[in-house]
Design a protein around this motif. Structure first.
Motif, PDB file in Angstrom:
ATOM      1  N   SER A 235      12.355  49.805 -12.261  1.00  0.00           N
ATOM      2  CA  SER A 235      13.239  49.780 -10.990  1.00  0.00           C
ATOM      3  C   SER A 235      14.740  50.008 -11.529  1.00  0.00           C
ATOM      4  O   SER A 235      15.124  49.245 -12.225  1.00  0.00           O
ATOM      5  N   THR A 236      15.161  50.897 -10.813  1.00  0.00           N
ATOM      6  CA  THR A 236      16.502  51.320 -11.151  1.00  0.00           C
ATOM      7  C   THR A 236      17.532  50.954 -10.178  1.00  0.00           C
ATOM      8  O   THR A 236      18.587  51.100 -10.395  1.00  0.00           O
ATOM      9  N   GLY A 237      16.960  50.526  -9.101  1.00  0.00           N
ATOM     10  CA  GLY A 237      18.075  50.241  -7.948  1.00  0.00           C
ATOM     11  C   GLY A 237      18.648  51.628  -7.021  1.00  0.00           C
ATOM     12  O   GLY A 237      19.422  51.333  -6.111  1.00  0.00           O
ATOM     13  N   ILE A 238      18.483  52.692  -7.524  1.00  0.00           N
ATOM     14  CA  ILE A 238      18.655  53.861  -6.703  1.00  0.00           C
ATOM     15  C   ILE A 238      18.363  53.781  -5.144  1.00  0.00           C
ATOM     16  O   ILE A 238      19.133  54.217  -4.259  1.00  0.00           O
ATOM     17  N   ILE A 239      16.983  53.635  -4.909  1.00  0.00           N
ATOM     18  CA  ILE A 239      16.636  53.967  -3.465  1.00  0.00           C
ATOM     19  C   ILE A 239      17.254  52.880  -2.701  1.00  0.00           C
ATOM     20  O   ILE A 239      17.449  52.957  -1.679  1.00  0.00           O
ATOM     21  N   ALA A 240      17.256  51.473  -3.316  1.00  0.00           N
ATOM     22  CA  ALA A 240      17.715  50.458  -2.771  1.00  0.00           C
ATOM     23  C   ALA A 240      19.281  50.688  -2.229  1.00  0.00           C
ATOM     24  O   ALA A 240      19.789  50.121  -1.166  1.00  0.00           O
ATOM     25  N   ARG A 241      19.826  51.304  -3.007  1.00  0.00           N
ATOM     26  CA  ARG A 241      21.523  51.463  -2.917  1.00  0.00           C
ATOM     27  C   ARG A 241      21.598  52.550  -1.748  1.00  0.00           C
ATOM     28  O   ARG A 241      22.440  52.281  -0.909  1.00  0.00           O
ATOM     29  N   GLU A 242      20.651  53.400  -1.723  1.00  0.00           N
ATOM     30  CA  GLU A 242      20.697  54.568  -0.773  1.00  0.00           C
ATOM     31  C   GLU A 242      20.178  53.853   0.704  1.00  0.00           C
ATOM     32  O   GLU A 242      20.893  54.110   1.646  1.00  0.00           O
ATOM     33  N   LEU A 243      19.357  53.017   0.656  1.00  0.00           N
ATOM     34  CA  LEU A 243      18.978  52.342   1.938  1.00  0.00           C
ATOM     35  C   LEU A 243      19.943  51.298   2.355  1.00  0.00           C
ATOM     36  O   LEU A 243      20.248  51.381   3.585  1.00  0.00           O
ATOM     37  N   GLN A 244      20.970  50.607   1.635  1.00  0.00           N
ATOM     38  CA  GLN A 244      21.991  49.699   1.794  1.00  0.00           C
ATOM     39  C   GLN A 244      23.032  50.810   2.556  1.00  0.00           C
ATOM     40  O   GLN A 244      23.623  50.470   3.494  1.00  0.00           O
ATOM     41  N   GLN A 245      23.099  51.796   2.022  1.00  0.00           N
ATOM     42  CA  GLN A 245      24.291  52.891   2.374  1.00  0.00           C
ATOM     43  C   GLN A 245      24.058  53.342   3.692  1.00  0.00           C
ATOM     44  O   GLN A 245      25.013  53.368   4.485  1.00  0.00           O
ATOM     45  N   ARG A 246      22.658  53.596   4.251  1.00  0.00           N
ATOM     46  CA  ARG A 246      22.418  53.848   5.304  1.00  0.00           C
ATOM     47  C   ARG A 246      22.582  52.732   6.533  1.00  0.00           C
ATOM     48  O   ARG A 246      22.937  52.906   7.394  1.00  0.00           O
ATOM     49  N   GLN A 247      22.219  51.346   5.855  1.00  0.00           N
ATOM     50  CA  GLN A 247      22.378  50.467   6.873  1.00  0.00           C
ATOM     51  C   GLN A 247      23.857  50.124   7.364  1.00  0.00           C
ATOM     52  O   GLN A 247      24.285  49.737   8.371  1.00  0.00           O
ATOM     53  N   TYR A 248      24.539  50.403   6.096  1.00  0.00           N
ATOM     54  CA  TYR A 248      26.236  50.108   6.621  1.00  0.00           C
ATOM     55  C   TYR A 248      26.668  51.309   7.258  1.00  0.00           C
ATOM     56  O   TYR A 248      27.494  51.009   8.272  1.00  0.00           O
ATOM     57  N   GLN A 249      26.110  52.534   7.258  1.00  0.00           N
ATOM     58  CA  GLN A 249      26.411  53.685   8.150  1.00  0.00           C
ATOM     59  C   GLN A 249      26.022  53.249   9.366  1.00  0.00           C
ATOM     60  O   GLN A 249      26.657  53.439  10.528  1.00  0.00           O
ATOM     61  N   GLN A 250      24.692  52.826   9.787  1.00  0.00           N
ATOM     62  CA  GLN A 250      24.374  52.431  10.989  1.00  0.00           C
ATOM     63  C   GLN A 250      25.104  51.263  11.612  1.00  0.00           C
ATOM     64  O   GLN A 250      25.335  51.260  12.861  1.00  0.00           O
ATOM     65  N   ARG A 251      25.753  50.330  10.840  1.00  0.00           N
ATOM     66  CA  ARG A 251      26.650  49.357  11.367  1.00  0.00           C
ATOM     67  C   ARG A 251      28.121  49.817  11.593  1.00  0.00           C
ATOM     68  O   ARG A 251      29.172  48.891  11.700  1.00  0.00           O
ATOM     69  N   GLY A 252      28.326  51.085  11.356  1.00  0.00           N
ATOM     70  CA  GLY A 252      29.713  51.392  11.302  1.00  0.00           C
ATOM     71  C   GLY A 252      30.762  50.837  10.159  1.00  0.00           C
ATOM     72  O   GLY A 252      31.763  50.806  10.259  1.00  0.00           O
ATOM     73  N   TYR A 253      29.885  50.645   8.964  1.00  0.00           N
ATOM     74  CA  TYR A 253      30.801  50.220   7.786  1.00  0.00           C
ATOM     75  C   TYR A 253      31.412  48.594   8.055  1.00  0.00           C
ATOM     76  O   TYR A 253      32.271  48.326   7.427  1.00  0.00           O
ATOM     77  N   SER A 255      31.084  44.603   8.231  1.00  0.00           N
ATOM     78  CA  SER A 255      30.433  43.630   7.705  1.00  0.00           C
ATOM     79  C   SER A 255      30.003  42.641   9.075  1.00  0.00           C
ATOM     80  O   SER A 255      30.897  42.486   9.871  1.00  0.00           O
ATOM     81  N   ASP A 256      28.913  42.065   8.665  1.00  0.00           N
ATOM     82  CA  ASP A 256      28.422  40.956   9.840  1.00  0.00           C
ATOM     83  C   ASP A 256      27.596  39.863   9.157  1.00  0.00           C
ATOM     84  O   ASP A 256      27.250  40.211   8.065  1.00  0.00           O
ATOM     85  N   ASP A 257      27.169  38.922  10.125  1.00  0.00           N
ATOM     86  CA  ASP A 257      26.433  37.756   9.449  1.00  0.00           C
ATOM     87  C   ASP A 257      24.858  38.402   9.104  1.00  0.00           C
ATOM     88  O   ASP A 257      23.987  37.596   8.472  1.00  0.00           O
ATOM     89  N   GLN A 258      24.642  39.723   9.625  1.00  0.00           N
ATOM     90  CA  GLN A 258      23.142  39.920   9.370  1.00  0.00           C
ATOM     91  C   GLN A 258      23.078  40.493   8.231  1.00  0.00           C
ATOM     92  O   GLN A 258      23.658  41.293   7.575  1.00  0.00           O
ATOM     93  N   PRO A 259      21.920  39.931   7.214  1.00  0.00           N
ATOM     94  CA  PRO A 259      21.848  40.186   5.879  1.00  0.00           C
ATOM     95  C   PRO A 259      21.293  41.661   5.816  1.00  0.00           C
ATOM     96  O   PRO A 259      20.583  42.276   6.676  1.00  0.00           O
ATOM     97  N   MET A 260      21.520  42.274   4.521  1.00  0.00           N
ATOM     98  CA  MET A 260      21.127  43.622   4.463  1.00  0.00           C
ATOM     99  C   MET A 260      19.559  43.522   4.012  1.00  0.00           C
ATOM    100  O   MET A 260      19.205  42.646   3.288  1.00  0.00           O
ATOM    101  N   VAL A 261      18.628  44.211   4.720  1.00  0.00           N
ATOM    102  CA  VAL A 261      17.385  44.366   4.286  1.00  0.00           C
ATOM    103  C   VAL A 261      16.644  45.180   3.280  1.00  0.00           C
ATOM    104  O   VAL A 261      17.061  46.598   3.431  1.00  0.00           O
ATOM    105  N   ASN A 262      16.312  44.704   2.091  1.00  0.00           N
ATOM    106  CA  ASN A 262      15.804  45.690   0.994  1.00  0.00           C
ATOM    107  C   ASN A 262      14.285  46.057   1.304  1.00  0.00           C
ATOM    108  O   ASN A 262      13.561  45.164   0.803  1.00  0.00           O
ATOM    109  N   THR A 263      14.044  47.020   1.729  1.00  0.00           N
ATOM    110  CA  THR A 263      12.638  47.668   1.957  1.00  0.00           C
ATOM    111  C   THR A 263      12.231  48.583   0.606  1.00  0.00           C
ATOM    112  O   THR A 263      11.123  49.173   0.780  1.00  0.00           O
ATOM    113  N   ALA A 264      12.951  48.568  -0.112  1.00  0.00           N
ATOM    114  CA  ALA A 264      12.992  49.738  -1.191  1.00  0.00           C
ATOM    115  C   ALA A 264      11.674  49.220  -2.107  1.00  0.00           C
ATOM    116  O   ALA A 264      11.563  48.293  -2.322  1.00  0.00           O
TER     117      ALA A 264
END
Length: 540
Positions: A235-253, A255-264
């Motif tokens: 596991s390199t963490g690359i896919i997880a980082r990309e998915l996390q970046q997408r989640q930040y984009q969806q939230r308009g960058y 932060s809130d209380d909702q945890p990031m979901v790692n589905t990678a």
């Protein structure tokens, strides 16, 4: 004497006539048999063709090789010899060129094999009016009728996808399905009789065995490199980082209380075969020329090859590709736990005597694990009798399965190992993170990709229930696509596109070419007796 001669001639004439009649009957029989045989063969081929459309990609390949056996690849010397393996694979490896209107893809305008952010090179974002950018990657043909596997990050933002075959033909491709969780995508070109790469078994891959990487790196033509398998289950963490970046984009960058979901899902085959920019989506094959992985990313401090490349195991690839053609989306089954991979330090912190395995941190209420009796604090040790070495082992193997499949889990509680059968449950979380751009009227294939959707044929039962004679079901809606923008819901049955009845994804694509004045006219039936009509502008 004259009478005797007449009798003799009469007798021979009768015999010749009888022979002639017999020959005619024999000829008619042979002709009937021949026609019957042709009808039988034709009927068989027709049935075989229909049956093949319902087969998995692996079953299609097995059928092909049963009818077209190939000799075993044997080295001609005592040293490694990959000439035959390379000759078998190279014709089925394609060069993919993608177009991204109004935005840049970052460094070198390339769909970076390793994702630019991973190496500290942020993507350059430009306004939509910016000139179109292009990028290249690789892909591998897995069936003679034009299905191609590549990486999700090669095609995810593209509005136009072109595939260059080894015979120099360039054809447009449409997206059948994308899965950001595994960085895999299935695309298709409308061609027949194509060469394809034979599937191997990634479960049989061994550390130290020789492998080949094939692709189109750094703008070069088809290139083959060799190396060995240096690790599995990485596991390199690359896919997880990309998915996390997408989640930040969806939230308009924000932060809130909702945890990031790692589905990678990362369980890579690691190799030292040279992989560079442009190799993304190309095959990793063994010395027999069998596909064992799809090259996905590299680990490097410079942005180019520095010794380590990573490929997605083919057994996972097969499942994802089959899901796309059968269901239009990935069917993901869940155990219903969150866990951490144990080591001596973590074991001490958690106050558990176990130092290996997966420590259950949480059990999802009403999930599969809870139903099977698994509790917080249990330590997962085996899956179907196979020892779990890392979290990636469990994730990758479970991701190959579907809701309703059963697995045998072994776990330790109070020092005692127990076995339990778990029935996987459906993943209800949104996994699509695609964002499709759009522009003016283009080909049906390009418009198809802009819709940001996946389609599967509606069943006869569903059509009867709705009282319609044609229809496709919207199986996927990607975030940012036209269907997402106009709130077209998954599950909607679309009966007509631009006035034409549609029963398959190919028919949808063909109908889209008839779009006039930049408008796609869609008729859907949400329930019996109701009908919705949508006029979707291609540019919005």
């Amino acid at each position: 004497m004259v009478l005797h001669l007449k009798q003799l001639l009469s007798k021979h004439f009768f015999q010749l006539t009888t022979i002639g009649i017999t020959m005619k009957k024999l000829g008619l029989t042979l002709l009937t048999a021949l026609v019957g045989g042709l009808i039988a063969v034709g009927g068989y081929k027709l049935v075989e063709s229909k049956q093949e459309s319902k087969m998995s990609f692996e079953e299609r390949q097995q059928l092909h090789y049963a009818n077209n056996p190939v000799p075993n690849v044997v080295s001609s010397t005592g040293n490694p010899d990959f000439t035959q393996a390379a000759a078998m694979v190279a014709p089925a490896v394609v060069n993919i060129t993608t177009t991204y209107p109004g935005r840049s893809r970052g460094y070198g305008a390339s769909p970076m094999d390793l994702f630019e952010e991973f190496f500290g090179m942020p993507r350059q974002r430009q306004p939509r009016s910016a000139p179109p950018a292009q990028a290249t990657g690789s892909g591998v043909i897995i069936s003679a009728d034009g299905y191609i596997v590549t990486n999700n990050h090669v095609v995810e933002d593209a509005t136009k996808i072109e595939v260059k075959l080894t015979d120099k033909r360039v054809v447009e491709a449409k997206i059948i399905g994308r899965d950001p969780n595994t960085d895999l995508a299935l695309i298709k070109i409308n061609e027949k009789g194509l060469p394809f790469v034979r599937f191997g078994d990634s479960d049989q891959v061994r550390i130290g065995e020789w492998v080949l990487a094939v692709g189109y790196p750094l703008g070069l033509e088809s290139t083959v490199t060799a190396g060995i398998v240096s690790a599995t289950g990485r596991s390199t963490g690359i896919i997880a980082r990309e998915l996390q970046q997408r989640q930040y984009q969806q939230r308009g960058y924000q932060s809130d209380d909702q945890p990031m979901v790692n589905t990678a899902v990362e369980s890579f085959i690691q190799t030292d075969a040279v992989i560079n920019k442009g190799n993304s989506g190309g095959p990793l094959v063994n010395a027999n020329g069998e596909l064992i992985g799809i090259n996905s990313n590299i680990m490097t401090p410079t942005g180019t090859y520095a010794g380590y490349g990573f490929a997605i195991p083919v057994n996972l690839v097969k499942k994802i590709a089959d899901d796309f053609i059968k269901y239009g989306t990935v069917k993901r089954g869940l155990i219903g736990i969150s866990f951490q991979e144990l080591n001596p330090s973590l074991a001490k912190e958690l106050e558990t005597k176990e130092t290996t395995g997966l420590y259950v941190m949480e059990v999802v209420p009403d999930g599969a694990a809870e139903a099977a009796g698994i509790k917080k604090g249990d330590v997962i040790t085996k899956l179907d009798g196979r020892v779990i070495q890392s979290s990636s082992d469990l994730q990758e193997r479970i991701y190959r399965l579907r809701p309703g499949d059963k697995v045998k889990l072994s776990y330790k509680r109070d020092g005692k190992e127990r076995d339990v059968t778990v029935t996987l449950r459906e993943d209800t979380r949104a996994s699509e993170s695609s964002k499709e751009e759009s522009e003016a009227k283009r080909s049906g294939t390009e418009i198809y990709n802009k819709l940001g959707a996946g389609f599967v044929p509606a069943s006869e039962a569903r059509k009867k229930e709705l009282g319609v004679s044609s229809g496709v079901v919207v199986a996927q809606v990607h975030q940012g696509g036209l269907f997402d923008y106009f709130n077209v819901q998954r599950g909607l049955v679309i009966t007509h596109v631009n006035g034409r009845p549609v029963n398959s994804a190919d028919e949808v694509e063909a109908a889209l070419a008839d779009s006039e004045r930049g408008i796609v006219r869609i008729v859907g039936v949400p329930q019996r007796g109701s009908r919705v009509e949508l006029n979707v502008p291609i540019e919005y």
